[in-house]
Design an enzyme around this catalytic site. Sequence first.
Site, mmCIF file in Angstrom:
data_model
loop_
_atom_site.group_PDB
_atom_site.id
_atom_site.type_symbol
_atom_site.label_atom_id
_atom_site.label_comp_id
_atom_site.label_asym_id
_atom_site.label_seq_id
_atom_site.Cartn_x
_atom_site.Cartn_y
_atom_site.Cartn_z
ATOM 1 N N LYS A 201 57.615 29.143 13.369
ATOM 2 C CA LYS A 201 56.989 30.477 13.392
ATOM 3 C C LYS A 201 57.040 31.100 12.000
ATOM 4 O O LYS A 201 56.059 31.676 11.505
ATOM 5 C CB LYS A 201 57.700 31.379 14.419
ATOM 6 C CG LYS A 201 57.365 30.995 15.855
ATOM 7 C CD LYS A 201 58.288 31.622 16.890
ATOM 8 C CE LYS A 201 58.013 30.996 18.261
ATOM 9 N NZ LYS A 201 58.912 31.429 19.323
ATOM 10 N N GLN B 109 64.038 35.123 19.871
ATOM 11 C CA GLN B 109 63.884 33.786 20.432
ATOM 12 C C GLN B 109 64.740 33.632 21.686
ATOM 13 O O GLN B 109 65.930 33.952 21.678
ATOM 14 C CB GLN B 109 64.253 32.740 19.365
ATOM 15 C CG GLN B 109 63.969 31.307 19.769
ATOM 16 C CD GLN B 109 62.485 30.989 19.950
ATOM 17 O OE1 GLN B 109 61.618 31.622 19.349
ATOM 18 N NE2 GLN B 109 62.182 30.022 20.781
ATOM 19 N N ASP C 197 55.330 38.975 21.679
ATOM 20 C CA ASP C 197 55.437 37.972 22.748
ATOM 21 C C ASP C 197 54.728 38.453 24.021
ATOM 22 O O ASP C 197 54.425 37.664 24.906
ATOM 23 C CB ASP C 197 56.919 37.786 23.136
ATOM 24 C CG ASP C 197 57.568 36.571 22.501
ATOM 25 O OD1 ASP C 197 56.861 35.582 22.270
ATOM 26 O OD2 ASP C 197 58.785 36.624 22.253
HETATM 27 N N1 GUN Z 1 61.480 30.395 23.738
HETATM 28 C C1 GUN Z 1 60.590 29.426 24.074
HETATM 29 N N2 GUN Z 1 59.316 29.894 23.969
HETATM 30 C C2 GUN Z 1 59.414 31.183 23.569
HETATM 31 C C3 GUN Z 1 58.447 32.182 23.266
HETATM 32 O O1 GUN Z 1 57.232 31.989 23.372
HETATM 33 N N3 GUN Z 1 58.944 33.381 22.857
HETATM 34 C C4 GUN Z 1 60.279 33.626 22.759
HETATM 35 N N4 GUN Z 1 60.654 34.846 22.369
HETATM 36 N N5 GUN Z 1 61.201 32.713 23.031
HETATM 37 C C5 GUN Z 1 60.769 31.500 23.427
#
Ligand code: GUN
Length: 301
Positions: free
Chosen positions: A54, A98, A121
Amino acid sequence: MSAKIINGTEIAAQIRDELRREVAELKHQRGVVPGLVTILVGENPASVSYVTAKQKTSHELGFYSIQDNQPPDVSEEQLLKLIQGYNHDPKIHGILVQLPLPKHIDEKKVINAIDPDKDVDAFHPVNVGRLMIGGDEAKFLPCTPAGIQELIARSGYKTDGAEVVVVGRSNIVGKPIANILLQKAPKANATVTIVHTGTKDMASHCKRADILIVAAGVPNLVKPEWIKPGACVIDVGVNRVGEKISEKTGKKIAILKGDVDFDAAKEIAGAITPVPGGVGPMTITMLMANTVKAAKLAAGG
Ligand code: GUN
């Protein structure tokens, strides 16, 4: 005839090119630089690798970007305070914590602490509600479902009036993609059915689908005879079924399989996403799109 393979890596690259141009324009014309913070608690290897990807993408697109690493024993209170700080930081337009978080931290409390207008998100209940209402209310769409919608649209499949069947009712994929595609809106307006573990005859529903979206987390759940000839099949499953040595790096890597029996399904479907290389590459790209949108909205739209 073999199905068209929907290449998520290529479509994601196309969208990132569009975003790169949009970011440059925002910077030059309005002096706005999209800002994203990704917060990582602990060192779960899968989470480290997601967060690194990311950050890498946000740097490539020209964002102002912060990687905030917290120790595994950070308290819930400290984490909530940290989020409050970013909620009030005008340089930050998107906040991502995350998941999963360590057991001593309540994920719901953490998600609820993020300013909904910085929740890129789209996991905050306010954004879930906005998505359900639709139209201008829906500021951010959750990233994987938004990626699925783009994959379908950019592969030339019409959702307007189509029979869409979604396999799986998770909060992250099944429920939101069903809600997105049923809205009276471009790239949507479909007749949507969700099937799940309580469904009596899953196969009979799937056989009607012009567009079949499978997000069940069960390898090879969908059999080729469940697929309508010519249908567009989107496989969201990422199931680790073993390990192999990578030809590129010589290191051990996971063998991934989707929820659809790909080799058999591609002989019946009109188009199908591979695993890996289908839905996966779209998720981070849509996170970037949400951050650009958040920056624009913060600057007045
Ligand atoms: N953990 C796995 N996929 C995601 C996601 O799309 N967003 C977040 N915040 N955590 C994750």
